[in-house]
Structure formats: structure tokens, C-alpha cells
Design an enzyme around this catalytic site. Structure first.
Site, short mmCIF file in Angstrom:
data_model
loop_
_atom_site.label_atom_id
_atom_site.label_comp_id
_atom_site.label_asym_id
_atom_site.label_seq_id
_atom_site.Cartn_x
_atom_site.Cartn_y
_atom_site.Cartn_z
N GLY A 1 0.79 -1.23 0.00
CA GLY A 1 0.00 0.00 0.00
C GLY A 1 0.82 1.28 0.00
O GLY A 1 0.25 2.37 -0.02
N TYR B 1 -10.11 2.75 -12.60
CA TYR B 1 -10.17 3.56 -11.37
C TYR B 1 -10.26 5.06 -11.65
O TYR B 1 -10.33 5.85 -10.71
CB TYR B 1 -8.90 3.39 -10.54
N CYS C 1 -12.95 -0.52 -28.51
CA CYS C 1 -14.32 -0.08 -28.78
C CYS C 1 -15.09 0.18 -27.49
O CYS C 1 -16.10 -0.49 -27.21
CB CYS C 1 -15.03 -1.12 -29.62
N GLU C 2 -14.59 1.06 -26.70
CA GLU C 2 -15.26 1.49 -25.46
C GLU C 2 -14.92 2.96 -25.29
O GLU C 2 -13.78 3.36 -25.55
CB GLU C 2 -14.67 0.76 -24.23
N GLU D 1 4.74 -5.91 2.47
CA GLU D 1 4.72 -6.53 1.13
C GLU D 1 4.37 -5.50 0.07
O GLU D 1 3.27 -5.51 -0.48
CB GLU D 1 3.80 -7.76 1.09
#
Ligand code: PLP
Length: 453
Positions: free
Chosen positions: A265, A350, A377-378, A308
Site C-alpha cells: 500500500g 479507477y 471499442c469502449e 509486502e
């Protein structure tokens, strides 16, 4: 005469953004990128050469930057606590050469499933340096994890009974939901009431009791509360919360803990002007909170402090090179390129922000505003919106920064587009470390019954 300008100075923990003579803002972190007569170079290798040798879209990683990132975060913690270990979260970037580099640096591996365990083992991570943090595991996955010799991190108490059917591990840990988390986007907050991960304290207590009864000798405590956090006070608060839970479990069950893992994180700035995480300060606050808790909890033992990190090690060490394929002016100006949401999903998934540099026109005046899009195609297929860019032409190169983490790892073949290639630059030399897929790869392994008959 070739004029070389360092785009970004050596890593600085604080500082205000500056501009180069080419009008490129400085992030203070991309010290491996340079402006050589208007062309972007990566650890000395020209982006034009990279594109012509390996094609685009192309992920390019700096081995030096990955090493620097690992040493910076590892040393910040290790200098303050000897009993410390860092595992690399393989999910961020599973390229085997990246894994191998981090193994050589001394990292362990945090793996999300059998595939990542297989990859980590293939470059020589020893099983006892692998933590397998799955969630919603199948029996086959539990069995694979146990047989691989990795330390298993269970996301729910009842998973223990299912694991014990296959044998009793020597070491085990449970993932705790500490009750709150934090992330750069709502989608990357992985603790708190809405999170699908981890166990509350009362369920954890039962699970540890059962693990003790089953004779498991080494028990650890784990959490992963959110990703891309740039705020120092959070790290002290979350350490305090998790170690508080760990201490109550250890006391209630009279067990010594083998390790406490704070997860990943650790954030990386994505926008010019954001301040990098002051890692020395974070490490100090975390280790202080950790050791205070150990000191006030007799009988807890001397658990290894583990972290981690994924993004922190690789994100700013990678760029995505793309070629401009078409420029269109309609209601808006669009710069189309050969990398899209299939290549780098984060902006579509996101709303993540990535800086985009005009890699072949670094010194040209940024005279237009445009949306940078791919061939998918989006309408969510945007790598960047409303970006200031020079007038670009077909064949110009773009460099999307901060693309080393969750870039290739999240890429897909959507719209039947082959996966891109990956290159690692080591000591000024570019090595192909994952081949580009071809159109033929798209039709392999799919027998069509009517054609077989
Ligand atoms: N550990 C676990 C269990 C994770 O799920 C993740 C990311 O999702 C990480 C570590 C790495 O997170 P980051 O890349 O934010 O450091």
C-alpha cells in the site's frame, strides 16, 4: 552536438516541481528518463530505438530504479528493526526478470495464487520466503499452496478446516480486517466494512484458537488495508490498530507470534507536484508503534515485522511506450495510439491519472489540448483526458509514466489484441524480457468442433 538534459533529478523526498527547457514538468522521481535533443531516453536508451527494435505498445522498465526503490524502502525499515523482512507483491508486475531482480536484492514474495507461486518458484524464491495470500480459495488452490511449501495466509476461519484435510502446515497466518483502510481510489481500499477481505477480530480469535489446537507451530498475523497511500499518519495509525489486535489474540491464547505483516500500500505520486511518501519517516513511525506494542505485550515474542510492497517497488520504474496512430478533431481533439485500456487498464478501471510525455517531441511547444485514446471499442478507452500536448503526427511516440505496476499485469486481450512486449533496461542495455504476442497466438489452443470433424 547532442544536448542531454536530465528530465528528473535524483530521487528527492520533497520539493516543488520545476520545468525543463522543453516545458516538461519534473516529478522528482523519474531520474532514469532524460531528454536527449527532444527525444526521451530510458537509462540512456533512446525511445525511438526501443520502439523500432521491439515495436509498440511496449512496457519498458529500469532495473536501476527497481533496485533503488527496493533498497530505499528495505533499508528504511531494516535500519530501525533487525527482525524485518520485505516481500514483493508479485501481482504488481509478474515479469520473471523483475521477480529475479528483486529476489537477488533479498526480497521474499507475496503471491495471490498458484500462478504467482509457480512464477516465483521458477526464478528461485525459496518456498519459506513465499507468503500465499489468497481469498475465496478453492480446495485445489489450498492443496497447491500447502504442497508448494509456501506460508499460507487464510482470509477466513472456515478455510482452515478445508486446508487441514490436506495436511497440517508448520506455519500459518490469517488476514485481519482492521476495521478501516485507505486508498488512492475507492476501488483500492481493501479493509473496512465494505471490504471482501479479511476477518474481524472476534472471528480471528476463534480461528487462531483452532490453529493452535491443530498443532500449527508458527502463527502470523496479516493485513492489507489499501493501496497507493501517500499519507504518513495513516501508517502509524494502521500499525497501531493491527498490532493492538495481534496483542489481544496473543494474550488471550497465550501464543507467541512468528510475524506480523502490514501488507503493501506504500504510495507513489502519479501527478506532478504530489509529494513522494517520506519513507524514512513512515518507517520510523511504523517501527516505533510496532515496538511500543511489543514492549507492552509480554509473551507476544519477537515477531518479524513484515511488509509486502508492490507498487512502491515497480510503479515509477516503468513506462508504457505507444505510437500515435491517428489524430482526429471532432467535438474534441483525440490523439489515438496503439495502447489502450487493454494495455493499461488503470485509467478506465479507477480513473487513475498517468502523466503522458510526447516522447519524440519533448521540446515542442505544447499548443493543443487533447484526449489520448487507444483502439478499443469502449468510450472508457482513454489513457488521459484534456492533456496539453504538442501537435503530434502519426508515428510520434508517447510515454505513459508510472506504468510499471498493475500495467502489464492487468492487461488483457480485449478486442482480440495481442499482449504487448516488455523490456528491461539494465546498465544502459535493453533486454526483451517478455515477447509480444502475435495474431497467431490468438487462434492457438481453441479447437473448433466443426473444423475438427
Ligand atoms: N499484499 C496484498 C495481499 C495485496 O492484495 C496487495 C495489492 O493488492 C499488495 C500486497 C500490494 O499492494 P501495493 O501494490 O499497493 O503495495
Amino acid at each position: 552536438m547532442v544536448r542531454t538534459t536530465r528530465l528528473y533529478p535524483r530521487p528527492k523526498l520533497t520539493g516543488t516541481p520545476r520545468k525543463t527547457d522543453g516545458g516538461i514538468p519534473l516529478a522528482g522521481i523519474y531520474d532514469y528518463l532524460e531528454d536527449k535533443d527532444g527525444i526521451l531516453t530510458v537509462d540512456g536508451v533512446s525511445s525511438v530505438e526501443l520502439a523500432s527494435r521491439f515495436g509498440t505498445p511496449l512496457y519498458v522498465y529500469s532495473a536501476r530504479r527497481i533496485r533503488d526503490n527496493y533498497r530505499r524502502i528495505h533499508d528504511a525499515f531494516a535500519a530501525r528493526r533487525e527482525n524485518f523482512r520485505a516481500n514483493y507483491a508479485v501481482k504488481a508486475n509478474n515479469n520473471l526478470s523483475v521477480l529475479d531482480l528483486l529476489r537477488q536484492e533479498g526480497a521474499g514474495a507475496d503471491c495471490a495464487g498458484p500462478g504467482e507461486i509457480r512464477m516465483a518458484r521458477s526464478v528461485g524464491f525459496p518456498p519459506d520466503r513465499i507468503l500465499y495470500s489468497g481469498n475465496y480459495n478453492s480446495d485445489e488452490e489450498l492443496r497447491y499452496g500447502l504442497e508448494s511449501g509456501a506460508v499460507i495466509n487464510l482470509d477466513d476461519g472456515p478455510l482452515l478446516e478445508r486446508l487441514l484435510k490436506f495436511g497440517t502446515p508448520e506455519a500459518l497466518c490469517f488476514r485481519i480486517n482492521p476495521g478501516f483502510g485507505k486508498g488512492a481510489y475507492p476501488g483500492v481500499v481493501t479493509a473496512g466494512p465494505d471490504a471482501k477481505f479479511g476477518m474481524r477480530e472476534r472471528e480471528a480469535l476463534k480461528a487462531y484458537r483452532r490453529a493452535k489446537e491443530a498443532g500449527i507451530e508458527r502463527l502470523g498475523v496479516h493485513m492489507m488495508a489499501g493501496s497507493n497511500v501517500l499519507e504518513t499518519p495513516y501508517w502509524a495509525a494502521i500499525t497501531d490498530r493491527l498490532t493492538g489486535i495481534a496483542a489481544r489474540i496473543a494474550k488471550a491464547l497465550r501464543i507467541e507470534l512468528d510475524f506480523i505483516d502490514l501488507g503493501g500500500g506504500f504510495g507513489v505520486p502519479s501527478k506532478i507536484g504530489e509529494t513522494p511518501l517520506p519513507i524514512q519517516d513512515v518507517a520510523k513511525k511504523v517501527v516505533d508503534a510496532y515496538e511500543r506494542r511489543l514492549a507492552s505485550t509480554p509473551g507476544i515474542g519477537d515477531p518479524t515485522l513484515m511488509i509486502e510492497p508492490g507498487r512502491y517497488l515497480v510503479s515509477d520504474a516503468g513506462i508504457l511506450l505507444a505510437s500515435v496512430t491517428h489524430v482526429k478533431t471532432s467535438a474534441k481533439r483525440f490523439v489515438g495510439c496503439d495502447a489502450g485500456m487493454n494495455t493499461l487498464l488503470r485509467p478506465a478501471l479507477y480513473g487513475a491519472y498517468h502523466e503522458i510525455l510526447p516522447a519524440t517531441k519533448l521540446r515542442a511547444r505544447r499548443s493543443v489540448r487533447a484526449n489520448v485514446t487507444g483502439p478499443i471499442c469502449e468510450n472508457t478507452d482513454m489513457l488521459g483526458k484534456d492533456r496539453r500536448l504538442p501537435r503530434l503526427e502519426v508515428g510520434d511516440l508517447l510515454a505513459v509514466l508510472n506504468a510499471g505496476a498493475y500495467g502489464y499485469a492487468m492487461a488483457s486481450r480485449f478486442n482480440s489484441r495481442p499482449m504487448p512486449a516488455e523490456v528491461l533496461v539494465v546498465d544502459g542495455e535493453a533486454h526483451l524480457v517478455r515477447e509480444r504476442e502475435t495474431l497467431d497466438d490468438l487462434v492457438r489452443g481453441e479447437p473448433v468442433p466443426s473444423a475438427v470433424a
